[in-house]
Design a protein around this motif. Structure first.
Motif, short mmCIF file in Angstrom:
data_model
loop_
_atom_site.label_atom_id
_atom_site.label_comp_id
_atom_site.label_asym_id
_atom_site.label_seq_id
_atom_site.Cartn_x
_atom_site.Cartn_y
_atom_site.Cartn_z
N GLN A 184 47.11 -5.01 128.98
CA GLN A 184 46.46 -4.19 127.96
C GLN A 184 44.94 -4.19 128.15
N ASN A 185 44.38 -5.32 128.56
CA ASN A 185 42.94 -5.39 128.79
C ASN A 185 42.53 -4.55 129.99
N ALA A 188 42.66 -0.85 129.27
CA ALA A 188 41.46 -0.40 128.54
C ALA A 188 40.29 -0.23 129.50
N ILE A 198 36.27 -7.48 125.61
CA ILE A 198 37.45 -6.99 124.90
C ILE A 198 38.05 -8.15 124.10
N SER A 200 41.39 -8.96 121.07
CA SER A 200 42.65 -8.41 120.57
C SER A 200 43.01 -9.05 119.24
N ASP A 219 37.47 -3.27 114.28
CA ASP A 219 36.68 -3.06 115.48
C ASP A 219 35.37 -3.85 115.33
N HIS A 272 34.98 -3.85 122.92
CA HIS A 272 36.18 -3.06 122.64
C HIS A 272 37.25 -3.93 121.97
N HIS A 273 37.95 -3.33 121.03
CA HIS A 273 39.03 -4.03 120.32
C HIS A 273 40.38 -3.40 120.64
N ILE A 274 41.35 -4.23 121.00
CA ILE A 274 42.72 -3.77 121.21
C ILE A 274 43.55 -4.18 119.99
N SER A 275 44.08 -3.19 119.29
CA SER A 275 44.82 -3.46 118.05
C SER A 275 46.27 -3.84 118.35
N LYS A 276 46.42 -4.91 119.10
CA LYS A 276 47.76 -5.43 119.45
C LYS A 276 47.72 -6.94 119.44
#
Length: 613
Positions: A184-185, A188, A198, A200, A219, A272-276
């Motif tokens: 996922q990283n 992105a 990044i 999460s 975020d 950056h933010h991963i919403s997982k």
């Protein structure tokens, strides 16, 4: 007869909800019933503890094996496949948890990684045997053995010294990565190669492998971060920036990651933010995930990291730990000067409310360099007129009475009052409020004076000490609503949200402070929004210009807006509300759909950070 009535009530519910919502409700009720039966719960939700909502969320959203197979295929066609160095300091970890941590790295869908282990002179002889077995089995595992125990900062720097990756990621010795954490990283990064950091979402995992307590984060929010280390896990950093700030600082053990991110974010805003959920934080008796008091030195180190950050940034202020909640803080900035503050209050009649409001301002406020600008929108109540005249006579230099007899338009009233006001800062205030905090003005000013800060709001309480306002969240319950509406003011839900300074997209017009120059720069309130959404639109305009809006937890004011009032909307008022709602949707659709200070995994129908299930 009872059966007939029961059937009729079910049919009525079916017709009201429609078949999709009706069967969704039935399914939810059935699952909750089954969940409460221990044996059924363990068979249906084997990976979770007794959190019904999170169990449903995992069933609905967490990747399955077939999803991971699909990710492997995507990996084959990625244009950008940077080496990621996973940094893990090691010191006498519980052996089972340590093996599971390494196994979670070996199970990664994305394969271009190296695991950099730094053993900090472990006294358990089994640890070296385990490390060597893994190292021999996979050449991507690299090891450095320290001759002397130096604690986590030194050990982390030792791991960094053998890292060759373009990016480094942090993994604690007893925690777990999800199989898609690196994927996922890197995905992105393929979408935006300029990203430097990044983070999460995460949850916790019990000793027997049950998942619970998810943390769905906002975020990147600079002031929210100054209240606590919420990026935490799983985090990926560009190594050249890590190297430029000399890695981890000795003396900040326990909050070394917090200090690292504070310094890192001073070098870049490409965060950056991963919403997982990509990280499972292990809980056991000696872990801070379960017991913040297990490492009390961590809270002390966190306070020092923040104090050092203020000094580096040349911002004078004090760091105040939140009593009883280690690792949580609020920063009080020193006032730069003693500017005049204009408190602009639109009002018509309502002498009872107005009397409380004015009494509390003049009698309770510590800050004295103020003027109250009362914008009178046609007061004809004798008692209210007498009250206004009383204050005009008592405070001739600090009370301004402006008459503005127009059809009610909140935006016009505020703009008119601010135009006539003489202060360098404005406080927009409803007439049905009562000051609780004597230092409310200087507290609002301490943030509003900062160049990058826009509107500064506060905690508004109903008379029963429940929340009326703690910041505005977009897209929840329609266009927007208030965080934690109706919650008890001392609630610690969602990681002490109510007790901490937080970035928000908007604050309510019932009380906020704004610098005059910023108010003028965005053109004041949009007078097309006569009654509804003018405050939210104003805050979003500030955000668009790069200002950050804030909610302050330590400024408390009673707001006597009726908690239980029903709809008294005439057809004319409804037409106006519908028109203003459509204007908001047209103007701010993207933000309404995706509030950056709210997580898409959270509910759009409730205000208490419930999960979207």
């Amino acid at each position: 007869m009872k059966l007939l009535l029961y059937t009729k009530s079910i049919y009525k519910l079916y017709t009201q909800l429609g078949w999709k919502r009706f069967f969704s409700l039935v399914r939810s009720k059935l699952l909750r019933f089954l969940f409460e039966k221990k044996k059924t719960r363990e068979s249906l939700f084997p990976a979770t503890t007794g959190n019904f909502e999170y169990s449903l969320w995992l069933q609905k959203y967490f990747p399955r094996e077939s999803d991971y197979e699909g990710m492997k295929e995507v990996c084959k066609i990625l244009a950008y496949k940077p080496l990621v160095s996973i940094i893990t300091p090691v010191y006498n970890p519980p052996i089972t948890f340590f093996k599971e941590a390494i196994d979670s790295v070996l199970a990664q869908v994305y394969e271009n990684w190296e695991l950099c282990l730094a053993d900090d002179a472990s006294t358990d002889t089994e640890i070296k045997k385990i490390i060597e077995a893994y190292r021999k089995a996979d050449s991507r595992i690299k090891v450095i053995y320290r001759n002397k125990n130096g604690h986590i900062s030194d050990a982390s720097n030792s791991a960094l010294s053998i890292a060759k990756g373009e990016f480094v990621a942090l993994l604690d010795q007893d925690d777990l990565l999800t199989k898609d954490a690196l994927f996922q990283n890197v995905l992105a990064l393929n979408q935006n190669r300029s990203i430097d950091m990044i983070y999460s979402d995460e949850d916790k995992i019990t000793e027997d492998g049950k998942l619970f307590s998810p943390f769905f984060k906002p975020d990147w929010s600079q002031e929210s971060y100054l209240s606590r280390n919420y990026t935490c896990h799983f985090s990926l950093y560009r190594k050249k920036i890590i190297d430029s700030i000399n890695g981890f600082r000795k003396g900040l053990e326990g909050s070394q990651d917090y200090d690292l991110m504070l310094r890192f974010s001073e070098k870049t805003d490409r965060i950056h933010h991963i919403s997982k959920i990509l990280y499972h934080w292990r809980t056991h008796n000696n872990s801070t995930s379960l017991n913040a008091g297990a490492k009390s030195y961590a809270a002390v180190a966190g306070e020092k990291a923040l104090a050092d950050a203020l000094e580096r940034r040349k911002e004078k202020g004090t760091v105040e730990p939140v009593s009883g909640y280690a690792g949580n803080f609020n920063i009080r900035y020193a006032l730069k000067n003693d500017p005049k503050i204009s408190i602009v209050i639109p009002s018509r009649n309502q002498s009872g409310y107005l009397e409380k409001c004015l009494n509390s301002i003049f009698e309770k406020s510590n800050y004295k360099n103020i003027e109250v600008v009362l914008v009178d929108n046609g007061t004809d109540e004798e008692k209210a007129i007498g009250l206004i005249r009383y204050w005009k006579e008592k405070e001739p230099d600090r009370f301004v009475w402006l008459k503005y007899g127009i059809p009610f338009n909140f935006s016009k009233l505020i703009n008119f009052g601010c135009e006539k006001a003489s202060g360098d800062y404005f406080i927009i205030l409803n007439n049905d409020t009562e000051i609780i905090s004597p230092d409310w003005i200087e507290s609002l000013l301490s943030q509003a004076q900062r160049n990058e800060i826009g509107a500064v709001g506060c905690m508004l309480l109903y008379p029963d000490n429940t929340i009326q306002h703690a910041g505005v969240v977009l897209g929840v319950g329609g266009i927007a609503n208030h965080f934690m509406l109706g919650e008890f003011s001392e609630s610690t839900k969602h990681y002490c949200y109510l007790k901490l300074t937080n970035n928000v997209s908007a604050v309510t017009g019932a009380c906020f402070m704004i610098a005059r120059k910023k108010f003028k720069r965005v053109g004041g309130l949009d007078e097309n929004f006569a009654v509804s959404y003018n405050d939210i639109d104003f805050c979003l305009k500030l955000g668009k210009m790069g200002y950050r809006n804030l909610y302050l937890p330590y400024v408390r004011i009673f707001h006597y807006e009726s908690k239980s009032r029903g709809s008294d909307m005439s057809p004319e008022k409804k037409i106006r509300l519908d028109r203003e709602s459509e204007m908001m949707k047209e103007k701010w659709k993207d933000l309404i759909d995706n509030d950056p200070y709210y997580n898409p995994n959270l509910s759009k129908s409730r205000f208490d950070f419930s999960l979207n299930v």
